[in-house]
Design a protein around this motif. Structure first.
Motif, PDB file in Angstrom:
ATOM      1  N   MET A 135       1.340  -1.347   0.285  1.00  0.00           N
ATOM      2  CA  MET A 135       0.013  -0.516  -0.248  1.00  0.00           C
ATOM      3  C   MET A 135       0.912   1.472   0.084  1.00  0.00           C
ATOM      4  SD  MET A 135      -3.088   1.197   0.510  1.00  0.00           S
ATOM      5  CE  MET A 135      -4.531   0.475   0.938  1.00  0.00           C
ATOM      6  N   PRO A 136       0.584   2.020  -0.817  1.00  0.00           N
ATOM      7  CA  PRO A 136       1.848   3.272  -1.103  1.00  0.00           C
ATOM      8  C   PRO A 136       0.964   4.462   0.148  1.00  0.00           C
ATOM      9  CG  PRO A 136       0.336   2.978  -3.048  1.00  0.00           C
ATOM     10  CD  PRO A 136       0.120   2.059  -2.375  1.00  0.00           C
ATOM     11  N   GLN A 137       2.435   5.290   0.711  1.00  0.00           N
ATOM     12  CA  GLN A 137       2.728   6.030   1.868  1.00  0.00           C
ATOM     13  C   GLN A 137       2.492   6.962   1.360  1.00  0.00           C
ATOM     14  OE1 GLN A 137       1.593   3.896   4.935  1.00  0.00           O
ATOM     15  NE2 GLN A 137       1.589   2.600   3.789  1.00  0.00           N
ATOM     16  N   THR A 138       3.151   7.734   0.824  1.00  0.00           N
ATOM     17  CA  THR A 138       3.128   8.730  -0.083  1.00  0.00           C
ATOM     18  C   THR A 138       2.768   9.120  -1.561  1.00  0.00           C
ATOM     19  OG1 THR A 138       5.303   8.530  -0.679  1.00  0.00           O
ATOM     20  CG2 THR A 138       4.838   8.871   1.676  1.00  0.00           C
ATOM     21  N   LEU A 139       2.579  10.056  -2.184  1.00  0.00           N
ATOM     22  CA  LEU A 139       2.417  10.534  -3.456  1.00  0.00           C
ATOM     23  C   LEU A 139       2.956   9.793  -4.249  1.00  0.00           C
ATOM     24  CD1 LEU A 139       0.740  11.646  -5.248  1.00  0.00           C
ATOM     25  CD2 LEU A 139       1.596  13.510  -4.935  1.00  0.00           C
ATOM     26  N   GLU A 154       4.895   7.257  -4.595  1.00  0.00           N
ATOM     27  CA  GLU A 154       4.987   5.631  -4.089  1.00  0.00           C
ATOM     28  C   GLU A 154       4.200   5.077  -5.551  1.00  0.00           C
ATOM     29  OE1 GLU A 154       5.554   3.688  -0.828  1.00  0.00           O
ATOM     30  OE2 GLU A 154       5.152   5.690   0.128  1.00  0.00           O
ATOM     31  N   ILE A 155       3.267   6.149  -5.389  1.00  0.00           N
ATOM     32  CA  ILE A 155       1.822   5.529  -6.551  1.00  0.00           C
ATOM     33  C   ILE A 155       2.503   5.871  -7.371  1.00  0.00           C
ATOM     34  CG2 ILE A 155      -0.396   6.873  -6.776  1.00  0.00           C
ATOM     35  CD1 ILE A 155      -0.630   8.162  -4.866  1.00  0.00           C
ATOM     36  N   PRO A 156       2.740   4.537  -8.793  1.00  0.00           N
ATOM     37  CA  PRO A 156       2.909   4.162  -9.733  1.00  0.00           C
ATOM     38  C   PRO A 156       1.953   4.969 -10.636  1.00  0.00           C
ATOM     39  CG  PRO A 156       1.222   2.411  -9.426  1.00  0.00           C
ATOM     40  CD  PRO A 156       1.393   3.254  -8.122  1.00  0.00           C
ATOM     41  N   PRO A 157       2.904   5.592 -11.925  1.00  0.00           N
ATOM     42  CA  PRO A 157       2.532   6.146 -12.834  1.00  0.00           C
ATOM     43  C   PRO A 157       1.173   5.908 -14.044  1.00  0.00           C
ATOM     44  CG  PRO A 157       4.969   5.590 -13.245  1.00  0.00           C
ATOM     45  CD  PRO A 157       3.903   4.812 -11.866  1.00  0.00           C
ATOM     46  N   THR A 158       0.417   6.623 -14.042  1.00  0.00           N
ATOM     47  CA  THR A 158      -0.753   6.359 -14.231  1.00  0.00           C
ATOM     48  C   THR A 158      -1.599   7.103 -16.111  1.00  0.00           C
ATOM     49  OG1 THR A 158      -2.499   7.722 -13.285  1.00  0.00           O
ATOM     50  CG2 THR A 158      -2.405   5.365 -12.317  1.00  0.00           C
ATOM     51  N   PRO A 159      -2.163   6.868 -16.923  1.00  0.00           N
ATOM     52  CA  PRO A 159      -2.754   7.122 -17.437  1.00  0.00           C
ATOM     53  C   PRO A 159      -3.380   8.354 -17.667  1.00  0.00           C
ATOM     54  CG  PRO A 159      -2.750   5.085 -18.457  1.00  0.00           C
ATOM     55  CD  PRO A 159      -2.735   5.887 -16.469  1.00  0.00           C
ATOM     56  N   ILE A 160      -3.148   9.869 -17.797  1.00  0.00           N
ATOM     57  CA  ILE A 160      -3.612  10.953 -17.470  1.00  0.00           C
ATOM     58  C   ILE A 160      -4.148  11.689 -18.976  1.00  0.00           C
ATOM     59  CG2 ILE A 160      -3.210  11.501 -15.606  1.00  0.00           C
ATOM     60  CD1 ILE A 160      -1.282  13.696 -16.622  1.00  0.00           C
ATOM     61  N   ASN A 161      -4.912  13.136 -19.728  1.00  0.00           N
ATOM     62  CA  ASN A 161      -5.755  13.262 -20.182  1.00  0.00           C
ATOM     63  C   ASN A 161      -5.281  14.672 -20.372  1.00  0.00           C
ATOM     64  OD1 ASN A 161      -6.816  14.261 -21.947  1.00  0.00           O
ATOM     65  ND2 ASN A 161      -8.967  14.146 -22.096  1.00  0.00           N
ATOM     66  N   THR A 162      -4.368  14.849 -21.051  1.00  0.00           N
ATOM     67  CA  THR A 162      -3.828  16.159 -21.587  1.00  0.00           C
ATOM     68  C   THR A 162      -4.044  17.064 -21.681  1.00  0.00           C
ATOM     69  OG1 THR A 162      -2.452  15.344 -22.501  1.00  0.00           O
ATOM     70  CG2 THR A 162      -1.287  14.956 -20.743  1.00  0.00           C
ATOM     71  N   VAL A 163      -5.336  16.662 -22.036  1.00  0.00           N
ATOM     72  CA  VAL A 163      -6.124  18.346 -22.826  1.00  0.00           C
ATOM     73  C   VAL A 163      -7.981  18.183 -21.892  1.00  0.00           C
ATOM     74  CG1 VAL A 163      -5.099  17.873 -25.159  1.00  0.00           C
ATOM     75  CG2 VAL A 163      -6.512  16.718 -24.573  1.00  0.00           C
TER      76      VAL A 163
END
Ligand code: SF4
Ligand code: SF4
Length: 89
Positions: free
Chosen positions: A1-5, A7-16
């Protein structure tokens, strides 16, 4: 379980801006309103999760570039004047 920001794995994001993402292409059924039966209560406008309904004096105006065809507007319309019709008809 991630404890800090970090440690969270990268995720796809919408850039527009999501207004530029035309999600209407996902649709299999599209809403069509019989404006002669519409009582202008705007329940459809209130419930559309995609903000794809505009209000007009004649009845709902659909933004088919962004409507995903979920059918919520048709299900919630109190007089059932919205039909979900196959996209290719
Ligand atoms: S919910 Fe139905 S009756 Fe109400 S405005 Fe929308 S289409 Fe018209
Ligand atoms: S089908 Fe769904 S996304 Fe399309 S206008 Fe109706 S409520 Fe909105």
């Amino acid at each position: 379980m991630p404890q800090t920001l970090h440690e969270i794995p990268p995720t796809p994001i919408n850039t527009v801006n999501s207004a530029n993402v035309k999600t209407g292409g996902w649709r299999a059924f599209k809403p069509v309103c019989d404006n002669s039966k519409c009582i202008k209560c705007w329940t459809c406008w209130k419930f559309c999760p995609d903000v794809s309904i505009a209000i007009s004096e004649e009845g709902p105006v659909y933004d088919y570039d962004h409507c995903k065809g979920c059918g919520i507007c048709a299900a919630e319309c109190p007089v059932k004047c919205i039909q979900m019709v196959p996209e290719n008809k």
